[in-house]
Write an enzyme that holds these catalytic residues in place. Structure first.
Site, PDB file in Angstrom:
ATOM      1  N   ASP A  74      52.904  45.794  64.898  1.00  0.00           N
ATOM      2  CA  ASP A  74      53.654  46.450  65.968  1.00  0.00           C
ATOM      3  C   ASP A  74      53.033  47.812  66.232  1.00  0.00           C
ATOM      4  O   ASP A  74      52.626  48.515  65.287  1.00  0.00           O
ATOM      5  CB  ASP A  74      55.124  46.622  65.582  1.00  0.00           C
ATOM      6  N   ASP A 119      56.313  40.664  71.880  1.00  0.00           N
ATOM      7  CA  ASP A 119      57.731  40.977  72.047  1.00  0.00           C
ATOM      8  C   ASP A 119      58.091  41.166  73.513  1.00  0.00           C
ATOM      9  O   ASP A 119      59.151  40.715  73.973  1.00  0.00           O
ATOM     10  CB  ASP A 119      58.086  42.244  71.263  1.00  0.00           C
TER      11      ASP A 119
END
Length: 206
Positions: free
Chosen positions: A146, A160
């Site tokens: 991330d 995402d």
């Protein structure tokens, strides 16, 4: 005298349309769903590669759009918002099941909206699944990369974004009553009512 053999041939012709293959438009939608999923997967993995090359893990956020958006490299063992970080194996199994479900659903697709939604959803799901299968600390226990920091509330990635976009689009399609086959649920009601009225007419005495 040879006309008695003709009716069976006509009956065979009447049943032929039931065995016709899927339309070319449906095949095109299936192909484009796969292409979109592949593009999302490529974008997700390329941006993760960039993040690992250009950023230092767990370093302070580098602002991009003031305090609203920045970049910060972290490795997430859990789901979104680092939920269930101790259940990576279970999350991997859940994602695999979701991917199998999406792949099976694509074969029945008949709507451009659903093609976009499932393409985004499949690409995003596979993007994070690749991390869980191939990254440290091991197979099916890998941590997801991330790097997009949203004002300090949470850190995510391109996969995402694709999954969230797909969820919003699916919600809109459902609210409009558009099914996976591209038909509106309200379009089926007149036909059902016509069938019911036809049955009633047949049941009335002459």
């Amino acid at each position: 005298m040879s006309t008695s053999a003709e009716p069976p041939a006509v009956a065979d012709d009447e049943t032929a349309p039931a065995t016709t293959p899927p339309s070319s438009s449906s095949r095109v939608l299936i192909v484009w769903t796969g292409v979109l999923a592949a593009l999302v997967l490529a974008a997700d993995q390329l941006t993760k590669w960039w993040a690992e090359s250009a950023l230092v893990a767990n370093a302070p956020t580098i602002p991009v759009v003031g305090d609203l958006l920045g970049v910060r490299l972290i490795y997430n063992p859990g789901a979104a918002l680092s939920i269930a970080s101790g259940y990576t194996w279970i999350l991997t199994i859940v994602v695999v099941v979701v991917v199998v479900f999406i792949v099976r659903a694509i074969g029945r697709i008949g709507s451009r909206g659903w093609a976009v939604a499932l393409g985004l959803l499949l690409g995003g799901a596979v993007g994070n699944l690749v991390d869980r299968l191939a990254r440290e600390p091991g197979f099916a226990r890998g941590h997801v990369v991330d790097f997009i920091d949203y004002a300090g509330f949470f850190v995510g990635n391109v996969a995402d974004i694709a999954v969230v976009s797909a969820a919003v689009l699916i919600a809109l399609l459902s609210l409009r009553g558009i099914g996976l086959d591209g038909k509106r649920h309200t379009d089926e009601e007149p036909a059902d009512k016509a069938d019911d009225s036809a049955r009633d007419d047949q049941g009335d005495p002459a």
